[in-house]
Scaffold this motif. Structure first.
Motif, PDB file in Angstrom:
ATOM      1  N   GLU A  50       0.815  -1.215   0.000  1.00  0.00           N
ATOM      2  CA  GLU A  50       0.000   0.000   0.000  1.00  0.00           C
ATOM      3  C   GLU A  50       0.853   1.271   0.000  1.00  0.00           C
ATOM      4  OE1 GLU A  50      -2.957  -0.170   3.053  1.00  0.00           O
ATOM      5  OE2 GLU A  50      -3.405   1.967   2.787  1.00  0.00           O
ATOM      6  N   GLY A  51       0.484   2.201  -0.851  1.00  0.00           N
ATOM      7  CA  GLY A  51       1.120   3.509  -0.835  1.00  0.00           C
ATOM      8  C   GLY A  51       2.505   3.543  -1.467  1.00  0.00           C
ATOM      9  N   THR A  52       2.920   2.441  -2.079  1.00  0.00           N
ATOM     10  CA  THR A  52       4.238   2.393  -2.729  1.00  0.00           C
ATOM     11  C   THR A  52       4.179   3.098  -4.083  1.00  0.00           C
ATOM     12  OG1 THR A  52       5.184   0.543  -1.531  1.00  0.00           O
ATOM     13  CG2 THR A  52       5.822   0.717  -3.848  1.00  0.00           C
ATOM     14  N   LYS A  53       5.284   3.786  -4.434  1.00  0.00           N
ATOM     15  CA  LYS A  53       5.344   4.542  -5.682  1.00  0.00           C
ATOM     16  C   LYS A  53       6.512   4.013  -6.511  1.00  0.00           C
ATOM     17  CE  LYS A  53       2.317   7.161  -3.567  1.00  0.00           C
ATOM     18  NZ  LYS A  53       0.865   6.951  -3.775  1.00  0.00           N
ATOM     19  N   ILE A  54       6.249   3.663  -7.746  1.00  0.00           N
ATOM     20  CA  ILE A  54       7.249   3.072  -8.639  1.00  0.00           C
ATOM     21  C   ILE A  54       7.313   3.909  -9.906  1.00  0.00           C
ATOM     22  CG2 ILE A  54       7.743   1.013 -10.037  1.00  0.00           C
ATOM     23  CD1 ILE A  54       6.483  -0.662  -7.802  1.00  0.00           C
ATOM     24  N   ASP A  55       8.496   4.215 -10.349  1.00  0.00           N
ATOM     25  CA  ASP A  55       8.717   5.112 -11.488  1.00  0.00           C
ATOM     26  C   ASP A  55       8.644   4.352 -12.827  1.00  0.00           C
ATOM     27  OD1 ASP A  55       9.434   7.434 -12.876  1.00  0.00           O
ATOM     28  OD2 ASP A  55      11.287   7.767 -11.763  1.00  0.00           O
ATOM     29  N   ASN A  56       9.090   4.991 -13.893  1.00  0.00           N
ATOM     30  CA  ASN A  56       9.063   4.421 -15.244  1.00  0.00           C
ATOM     31  C   ASN A  56      10.129   3.347 -15.439  1.00  0.00           C
ATOM     32  OD1 ASN A  56       7.213   6.471 -15.837  1.00  0.00           O
ATOM     33  ND2 ASN A  56       8.767   7.809 -16.704  1.00  0.00           N
ATOM     34  N   LEU A  57       9.869   2.406 -16.342  1.00  0.00           N
ATOM     35  CA  LEU A  57      10.876   1.445 -16.836  1.00  0.00           C
ATOM     36  C   LEU A  57      11.498   0.626 -15.711  1.00  0.00           C
ATOM     37  CD1 LEU A  57      12.527   3.853 -19.436  1.00  0.00           C
ATOM     38  CD2 LEU A  57      11.217   1.812 -20.011  1.00  0.00           C
ATOM     39  N   VAL A  58      10.728   0.389 -14.659  1.00  0.00           N
ATOM     40  CA  VAL A  58      11.211  -0.413 -13.532  1.00  0.00           C
ATOM     41  C   VAL A  58      10.844  -1.880 -13.772  1.00  0.00           C
ATOM     42  CG1 VAL A  58      10.833  -0.887 -11.065  1.00  0.00           C
ATOM     43  CG2 VAL A  58      11.158   1.470 -11.873  1.00  0.00           C
ATOM     44  N   GLN A  59      11.720  -2.772 -13.344  1.00  0.00           N
ATOM     45  CA  GLN A  59      11.491  -4.210 -13.510  1.00  0.00           C
ATOM     46  C   GLN A  59      11.342  -4.861 -12.137  1.00  0.00           C
ATOM     47  OE1 GLN A  59      11.023  -6.812 -15.112  1.00  0.00           O
ATOM     48  NE2 GLN A  59      12.246  -8.494 -14.321  1.00  0.00           N
ATOM     49  N   ILE A  60      10.187  -5.478 -11.924  1.00  0.00           N
ATOM     50  CA  ILE A  60       9.946  -6.204 -10.668  1.00  0.00           C
ATOM     51  C   ILE A  60       9.717  -7.663 -11.057  1.00  0.00           C
ATOM     52  CG2 ILE A  60       8.515  -6.394  -8.605  1.00  0.00           C
ATOM     53  CD1 ILE A  60       9.575  -3.614  -8.681  1.00  0.00           C
ATOM     54  N   ALA A  61      10.599  -8.547 -10.593  1.00  0.00           N
ATOM     55  CA  ALA A  61      10.546  -9.941 -11.028  1.00  0.00           C
ATOM     56  C   ALA A  61       9.556 -10.769 -10.199  1.00  0.00           C
ATOM     57  CB  ALA A  61      11.939 -10.550 -10.944  1.00  0.00           C
ATOM     58  N   GLN A  62       9.479 -12.044 -10.541  1.00  0.00           N
ATOM     59  CA  GLN A  62       8.520 -12.950  -9.913  1.00  0.00           C
ATOM     60  C   GLN A  62       8.789 -13.097  -8.416  1.00  0.00           C
ATOM     61  OE1 GLN A  62      10.967 -13.764 -11.949  1.00  0.00           O
ATOM     62  NE2 GLN A  62      11.787 -15.812 -11.605  1.00  0.00           N
ATOM     63  N   ASN A  63       7.705 -13.152  -7.651  1.00  0.00           N
ATOM     64  CA  ASN A  63       7.768 -13.448  -6.213  1.00  0.00           C
ATOM     65  C   ASN A  63       8.425 -12.349  -5.382  1.00  0.00           C
ATOM     66  OD1 ASN A  63       7.784 -16.153  -7.762  1.00  0.00           O
ATOM     67  ND2 ASN A  63       7.082 -16.709  -5.727  1.00  0.00           N
ATOM     68  N   VAL A  64       8.673 -11.203  -5.994  1.00  0.00           N
ATOM     69  CA  VAL A  64       9.185 -10.067  -5.212  1.00  0.00           C
ATOM     70  C   VAL A  64       8.074  -9.587  -4.291  1.00  0.00           C
ATOM     71  CG1 VAL A  64       9.841  -7.621  -5.414  1.00  0.00           C
ATOM     72  CG2 VAL A  64      10.951  -9.349  -6.847  1.00  0.00           C
ATOM     73  N   ARG A  65       8.462  -9.186  -3.091  1.00  0.00           N
ATOM     74  CA  ARG A  65       7.480  -8.610  -2.159  1.00  0.00           C
ATOM     75  C   ARG A  65       7.988  -7.240  -1.722  1.00  0.00           C
ATOM     76  NH1 ARG A  65       7.156 -12.382   2.462  1.00  0.00           N
ATOM     77  NH2 ARG A  65       6.092 -10.593   3.376  1.00  0.00           N
ATOM     78  N   ILE A  66       7.210  -6.224  -2.078  1.00  0.00           N
ATOM     79  CA  ILE A  66       7.569  -4.850  -1.736  1.00  0.00           C
ATOM     80  C   ILE A  66       6.566  -4.343  -0.712  1.00  0.00           C
ATOM     81  CG2 ILE A  66       7.833  -2.508  -2.655  1.00  0.00           C
ATOM     82  CD1 ILE A  66       8.824  -3.756  -5.221  1.00  0.00           C
ATOM     83  N   GLY A  67       7.080  -3.745   0.355  1.00  0.00           N
ATOM     84  CA  GLY A  67       6.230  -3.315   1.462  1.00  0.00           C
ATOM     85  C   GLY A  67       5.459  -2.044   1.165  1.00  0.00           C
ATOM     86  N   LYS A  68       5.054  -1.386   2.230  1.00  0.00           N
ATOM     87  CA  LYS A  68       4.221  -0.188   2.127  1.00  0.00           C
ATOM     88  C   LYS A  68       5.106   1.060   2.072  1.00  0.00           C
ATOM     89  CE  LYS A  68       0.746  -2.505   4.981  1.00  0.00           C
ATOM     90  NZ  LYS A  68       0.008  -3.156   3.876  1.00  0.00           N
ATOM     91  N   ARG A  69       4.622   2.058   1.376  1.00  0.00           N
ATOM     92  CA  ARG A  69       5.297   3.381   1.313  1.00  0.00           C
ATOM     93  C   ARG A  69       6.764   3.253   0.892  1.00  0.00           C
ATOM     94  NH1 ARG A  69       2.522   2.641   5.748  1.00  0.00           N
ATOM     95  NH2 ARG A  69       4.447   2.053   6.773  1.00  0.00           N
ATOM     96  N   VAL A  70       7.006   2.401  -0.070  1.00  0.00           N
ATOM     97  CA  VAL A  70       8.347   2.284  -0.647  1.00  0.00           C
ATOM     98  C   VAL A  70       8.385   3.145  -1.905  1.00  0.00           C
ATOM     99  CG1 VAL A  70       9.963   0.690  -1.775  1.00  0.00           C
ATOM    100  CG2 VAL A  70       8.739  -0.010   0.305  1.00  0.00           C
ATOM    101  N   VAL A  71       9.511   3.795  -2.148  1.00  0.00           N
ATOM    102  CA  VAL A  71       9.679   4.608  -3.358  1.00  0.00           C
ATOM    103  C   VAL A  71      10.785   3.983  -4.197  1.00  0.00           C
ATOM    104  CG1 VAL A  71      10.478   6.845  -4.207  1.00  0.00           C
ATOM    105  CG2 VAL A  71       8.894   6.734  -2.287  1.00  0.00           C
TER     106      VAL A  71
END
Lengths: 333, 333, 333
Positions: A221-242
């Motif tokens: 929740e509340g995480t912000k991701i910019d352009n051309l970013v690669q997030i692979a399989q099974n990655v877990r990103i928490g809350k309010r991450v930039v």
């Protein structure tokens, strides 16, 4: 919205005319009548024709014509008021070229031209599917979420409420996981998991979020991701991450809450970035590494202080070399 | 597929009930009735409700309820059986909004909504052109190849059999080759070559494979390319090469068979990566360099051992500095 | 075009038959009858079946059958003549599936299938909007500009004349600017500015050019940008700048005229790259830094000479260590 209403919305003090109608936000030095601007802390106000200026607490109102709103964080106040000024809800409109199967449930406000929705999918109220968006089967999109043009959501992807996904982003493609056989041929490991994107997430343009292999890929929740970013399989990103542009996160890596990740950072698989870590741009995190809270830099990442000390040492090698030369000469004498 | 059929397909030994119907694959600890899982070598089995587990040879069957299949490489066996379980061929369906000119030859099983095919193009049997795919003129796509949504194939591109191209990938755009004139203006060098992608190639989402300038860009059989990868004009990539996300290969570089290239690697133009080389993530290969077989790291790339030794030296500078200080003191005494 | 016409167009000397009809360009060693090729300075001519070859001034015509055109810069001459040979203007054709509102003004030569144009937009004469292009409201596209398939131009974007934008590129998405509140939540700073792309700009595939926050993002005349490049909000890029693939430029950074930026370069925000600077691939420019004219390398960028000297020093640490060891031994004796 009148200046007094803006001050009230921000729970802030107003000095000047509370009755001016404000229609939009603008840069301090380009603002015109009917516009609100802000003065960043520590900067000079200079000339401005803004009708209303959000200024830091303690600012001397002096001889300014504009209505002044006093805030501990003028930039934040400006960011908070801006969406109130242009939140003209898009008119409810579904383009007749969109393909929406009868067994999907689309309550979106706006469905653009050439949109495709798969069977069993659900899109909540107030959401927008812009032109050319392709949504697979059994996808969930929450309420008030905007999917910009030409995004692709593969089958089974789940997106929360109040999210924004910019154009061309692909969510739910197969992860890059292969198993090599005895002949050196690669066989894809099953990539049949899901992607869950929680509420208030914003993702830039042309980014890629791969689905879990057997499990899930999750953006908190509340995480912000910019352009051309690669997030692979099974990655877990928490809350309010930039996460800034062009960063890549390899499979099964975990980024805990409240981290800040610069641009062009690379993370190996199965790394763990602990809550509150800040990783500088172009840094590299090795597979399996744990990154503790603090500021990190370089490849492989090290604490910024260490990086700086080491950098200074490297810059001092020439001097050291000369000292050794001198010593050798003296010893020989 | 019954457990005994799976064991037979894998030419593996089965211990337990050969008659259980298996419908899908799952993670070992999340598997339920009717599912097959695998136990990675060296890991503990723990609790599992899987109906069938592929285990390493030598595993003690003990008191497990599940049917056990013994394999020298359980993960590979699992990857090989998975597609057999979900290979429900897509129903033959051509969406009526697709634009297919009469002088093209489309034998694809599935053509999604808003697909465009150019004149003189050929798509083989069993292939899929998903929603919004744009195919230029005189394109060749082989059999059983899946082109995911919103991919763009420029004129003259050729793709083999059994390939998978994920959403948003662009194949055949003009390479980035310019010639500067006497006024400092840049003029594009003709980018009129072709792209050839051989059989069994998989390419991730939002990647770019540029066409040859005058010649061809070629991706060899069985090569796997991740998301957001950039392959420039006239690049030649061999067979069974793996390239992780966000790597960029400049013009005319050659990567021979069986190389493994990490993520965010950058290669200058006219480099040569010899068969069997492994290049770590974020590495940089200078233009014109030859990278021999072995493991390489850093920018510019050096053999991993050298890189590690040098890194250790750099970390030792502080100690060296202190030694020189001490020596200077003693010499002065 | 006849060989003499080509020589005339290039203001170059022709030796041989001026009456040969040339229909296309080709590689020197693959050229056939009716094709023109070029010989790069300093290279051997070898065998060629080209009908016409552009050769360096001073080349010995010897016994070559081909018509020879003498040029101070054969590669440039070849690049200049190529577009004359294939400039068969696309037939005026508007696909009937395109959505063009009555209050937009589209004079484009070619509008592909499933193109969407927003209200109040203007596209100039001779331009092409290829299949699946999505153009927002109040967009300006100049004359003779080609927008390739599946590009997305957000509202208010302005593109000049004679530009080429390759497939999948997104122009005008919101910049990545957030303000953190007291609870650690991020709020987007208003991203309501514009993008201005001047004449003769070429942009590769799947790149992203974000709109200004309150101001503008601007790409100057004659600038060339490769694939998968990220240009953030309020960036200003001058004229005749070259930016290779996968480079990322953070917000408000300024790149002046005639710079050359390699691939995978990262620039922090508010940096200034002075006119004529050349920045090597994978380099990193820190936020707020000024990069003077000259050649720069590494992260953080340093002048190439310094980088090389320092690199040599680092490689010499082992030797230095051994010298200190030896000195210590002698001192102790």
């Amino acid at each position: 919205m009148k200046t007094q209403e803006i001050a009230d919305f921000l729970s802030a003090e107003l000095v000047g005319d509370g009755n001016i109608e404000i229609s939009s936000v603008a840069d301090l030095h380009k603002a015109a009548a009917g516009q609100i601007a802000f003065l960043e802390k520590g900067k000079e106000i200079g000339d401005s024709d803004a009708a209303c200026i959000i200024v830091p607490i303690g600012f001397d109102p002096g001889a300014h014509d504009a209505a002044l709103i006093f805030s501990a964080n003028p930039k934040l106040a400006f960011a908070l008021i801006a969406p109130k000024l242009f939140s003209k809800e898009s008119p409810r409109f579904w383009h007749d070229t969109s393909h929406i199967p009868t067994n999907s449930e689309i309550r979106a406000n706006f469905v653009g031209a050439f949109v495709v929705v798969g069977e069993g999918s659900l899109v909540g109220e107030g959401s927008e599917l812009n032109d050319g968006v392709k949504i697979g089967k059994n996808v969930r999109v929450g309420t008030s979420t905007v999917i910009h043009s030409n995004c692709v959501l593969y089958d089974g992807v789940s997106i929360g409420n109040n999210c924004v996904i910019h154009a061309g982003t692909v969510i739910g493609a197969a992860g890059f996981g292969y198993v090599k056989d005895g002949n050196g041929e690669y066989h894809i490991f099953p990539q049949i998991g899901i992607v869950v994107i929680e509420d208030n997430v914003e993702i830039g343009a042309n980014s890629c979020i791969d689905r879990g292999a057997l499990g899930e890929t999750r953006i908190g929740e509340g995480t912000k991701i910019d352009n051309l970013v690669q997030i692979a399989q099974n990655v877990r990103i928490g809350k309010r991450v930039v996460i800034a542009a062009q960063t890549g996160i390899s499979g099964s890596t975990v980024i805990e809450d409240d981290c800040v990740i610069g641009g062009q950072v690379g993370m190996g698989d199965h790394a763990l970035v602990k809550s509150g870590a800040i990783i500088g741009s172009q840094a590299g995190v090795l597979p399996g590494k744990t990154v503790r809270p603090g500021v990190w830099w370089g490849t492989p990442v090290q604490p910024l202080d260490e990086y700086k000390r080491q950098n200074a040492h490297v810059k001092g090698i020439e001097r050291l070399k000369n000292q050794v030369k001198e010593l050798t000469k003296r010893t020989e004498e």
